[in-house]
Enzyme design. Structure first.
Site, short mmCIF file in Angstrom:
data_model
loop_
_atom_site.label_atom_id
_atom_site.label_comp_id
_atom_site.label_asym_id
_atom_site.label_seq_id
_atom_site.Cartn_x
_atom_site.Cartn_y
_atom_site.Cartn_z
N SER A 1 -6.63 81.01 84.32
CA SER A 1 -5.87 82.20 83.94
C SER A 1 -5.24 81.98 82.56
CB SER A 1 -4.78 82.46 84.98
OG SER A 1 -3.84 83.35 84.44
N GLY B 1 -3.14 84.19 81.31
CA GLY B 1 -2.02 85.14 81.29
C GLY B 1 -2.50 86.50 80.84
N GLY C 1 -6.28 87.31 79.95
CA GLY C 1 -7.38 87.40 80.89
C GLY C 1 -7.78 86.07 81.49
N GLY D 1 -1.86 86.57 89.51
CA GLY D 1 -2.81 85.49 89.85
C GLY D 1 -3.39 85.67 91.24
N ASP D 2 -2.56 86.11 92.18
CA ASP D 2 -3.05 86.34 93.55
C ASP D 2 -4.07 87.48 93.56
OD1 ASP D 2 -1.17 84.39 94.19
OD2 ASP D 2 0.36 85.88 94.70
#
Lengths: 305, 305
Positions: free
Chosen positions: B217, B219, B222, B248-249
Site C-alpha cells: 500500500s 497510501g 495506490g 487497507g481492509d
C-alpha cells in the site's frame, strides 16, 4: 435500610495511558471499570460503613448488564435497579500517567420511556416505606420529567422518611421547593440556585427556598451547614492531595449514615468531612481509604462561624 | 465462501466531542459502535460486494457479546467466532468536531488460553476446506503463539486454498516464510520486514522471503504489486480527502473478491484501489461509499513501472 436513587447510572471506565497527545494513537496500559453514578457511589460507601443499602434507578442494555454484575460484586448493596430499554451511559476518564491529569468524556444517558418512569415510581413507593433514609443523587436522564426529584421528595416526606437531595440546575430548584431534609450543593450549584457566590449568605438563601438543612461543599476547606439546630463549618485538619472525584458522594454517605444512626449535626459533619478526605486518598469514586478515615474522624474541626 | 480470520477482534467505538481539550471534561455528543478488527472489516466489505463470508477469530465477555450482536446485524456475514474467557478489546476514536482530527485509544486484547487456541484451530481446519479464499488479518492477542499465522497459512496451502496475510512485525515475518498467496504490507510494515524504505526493491525483497505476490500500500498513491504474472502500480485518478481508517481492509477485500472471481492481477488491483478510495469517503472502517466505488472502478490507472 438506606435507599439510594441514581436515575442516570453509569459505567465508570478509566483508561491509563503513558502520555496523552491529542491527534495521535495511544495504547491503553490499564482499563478499570466500576459501577457508577452518584447514588451508586453513595451506596457503595454506605455499605462499606456497614449499612444495609438498596440501590434503585435505571440500568439498560449491555453496559447496564456490566454495571449490574459489578454491583453484584460490591458487598452489601442490594440491586433494585429498573431495567430500561435504552443503554446505560459510560463515563471515561483518561489518566495521563506522566502528569496524573485526567481528561473526562461523559456519554449522554439513555432515554427513559414514560412506562419505565411509571415502573420506577411504583418500585420507589414500595422501597421508600422500608427505608430509614433516602438519597436522591445526580442528573436526570432524558425522558424523566424535570420535576422528578420534587415528586420523589414528597413521596418520602409523606412516608416520614428523611431525604437528602444532591443534584443541580432546574431539578435542584424544583426539588428544594418540595422541602427535602438536606441538600448538599457545591459552590457552583449553590451559586446557580441562589445567584450568590458568598457561601454563608447563599447557604442561608438556599435554606429559605425549602430545604430543612443545607450542607454546602467548600471543596478542600470542608463543609458549611445551615440547619434548624444551628450553623457549623467542618474542616479537615490538613489538606490532602489526591483525586477529588467522589468526595461529594462520600460526604453524602457520611451525612446519611450519621443521620440514620441518630447522631447530631456536628457528628454528621465530622463524619462527612473525614469520609470525603479519605475518598481523595482512594483511587476511585465510591471507595475510601479506611486508614485515612479512622485517622481523620477524631480530628475534623467543627466550629460555629 | 470466503473465510476471514480476526484473532484480535475489537468493538470500535467513536466519540464525537465539540472540541478536545486535554485535562477538561467533555460531553460526548455522539456515540457510534461498530464490529471491528481488520478481518471483520474485510468481511463486511466482502459481504457488501455480494460474497458469502464467514468470520472467525475470538470474541469474549460483554464487549464480545456486543460485537457479535452488531455482526449479526451486518447482512451476509456468518459468525463463526470462538468464545474466549477474556473480554474483547475496545478501540476508541475521539473525533474533535471543530477540526475533524481523531485521537485514538486502543485497549489490549484478551489473553487467549491454550485450550481456546486449540478450539479455534479445530474450527479453522474445518472451515478452510469449504473456503475459496482466506484472509488472515491483524495483530495477535496475548497467548496466541507468534508463529500462529505460519500455521494457518500452511493449513490453507495444504487444503489448496489461496490465503492473503495482512499483519505486521514478527507474525508477518514468520507468516511470509510459510508462503502465503498474497501479503499486503503498508510502507511501514514493509520497511520493518525488509529494512528498506524504497517501495519497489522492498516489495521484491518481501516476495523473495516467501509470498507468491506482494501488494504494497502506497497510501493515497495506490498499490504496488510484485506478482508471478508481473509488476504493476495501480493509482486512483485523483486523491480523495477523508478518513483513511479501513482503506487497507477494503483493499484486502478487493484483492480477495477479485481473486475468488478469477480476475487477473490488473483487475484485482483496480478493484482494490477503487474500494480503498471509496472507503476514505465513508464514515467508518468496514464501509465504503458505493457511488465513489462505481465511479472509480473504471478510472483506476494500472501501469507497469
Amino acid at each position: 435500610m438506606i435507599l439510594t436513587v441514581t436515575l442516570n447510572t453509569a459505567l465508570d471506565v478509566t483508561y491509563r495511558v503513558p502520555r496523552l497527545l491529542p491527534h495521535t494513537s495511544h495504547r491503553v496500559s490499564e482499563v478499570i471499570e466500576r459501577p457508577g453514578g452518584k447514588g451508586v457511589n453513595v451506596a457503595r460507601v454506605l455499605a462499606a460503613l456497614g449499612h444495609e443499602v438498596t440501590a434503585t434507578g435505571f440500568a439498560g442494555g449491555p453496559v447496564g448488564e456490566v454495571l449490574r454484575s459489578l454491583l453484584a460484586d460490591s458487598p452489601g448493596v442490594t440491586d433494585a435497579l429498573v431495567r430500561c430499554s435504552g443503554t446505560t451511559r459510560r463515563t471515561l476518564a483518561v489518566v495521563d500517567s506522566s502528569t496524573g491529569d485526567t481528561t473526562q468524556f461523559n456519554e449522554a444517558g439513555p432515554f427513559i420511556e414514560a412506562v419505565e418512569w411509571a415502573e420506577f415510581l411504583n418500585g420507589y413507593n414500595r422501597l421508600v416505606r422500608r427505608a430509614r433514609a433516602v438519597a436522591l443523587c445526580g442528573s436526570l436522564p432524558p425522558g424523566v420529567p424535570v420535576g422528578a426529584y420534587a415528586v420523589l421528595v414528597r413521596t418520602a416526606r409523606t412516608a416520614g422518611v428523611p431525604v437528602l437531595l444532591d443534584t443541580s440546575g432546574e431539578p435542584l430548584r424544583r426539588g428544594v421547593a418540595a422541602r427535602p431534609e438536606i441538600i448538599k450543593p457545591n459552590a457552583a450549584e449553590l451559586a446557580e440556585l441562589t445567584g450568590s457566590r458568598d457561601p454563608l449568605p447563599a447557604t442561608r438563601d438556599a435554606r429559605r427556598r425549602g430545604a430543612h438543612a443545607v450542607v454546602t461543599s467548600l471543596g478542600p476547606d470542608g463543609l458549611l451547614a445551615v440547619t434548624p439546630e444551628g450553623t457549623w463549618q467542618a474542616a479537615p485538619p490538613r489538606t490532602l492531595a489526591g483525586n477529588p472525584t467522589g468526595a461529594g458522594d462520600s460526604a453524602v454517605a457520611g451525612l446519611l449514615s450519621a443521620l440514620a444512626e441518630g447522631l447530631d449535626w456536628p457528628e454528621r459533619l465530622a463524619r462527612a468531612v473525614a469520609l470525603s478526605a479519605a475518598t481523595v486518598q482512594a483511587p476511585a469514586a465510591g471507595e475510601f481509604d479506611p486508614r485515612t478515615y479512622e485517622e481523620m474522624r477524631g480530628s475534623v474541626k467543627v466550629t460555629q462561624p
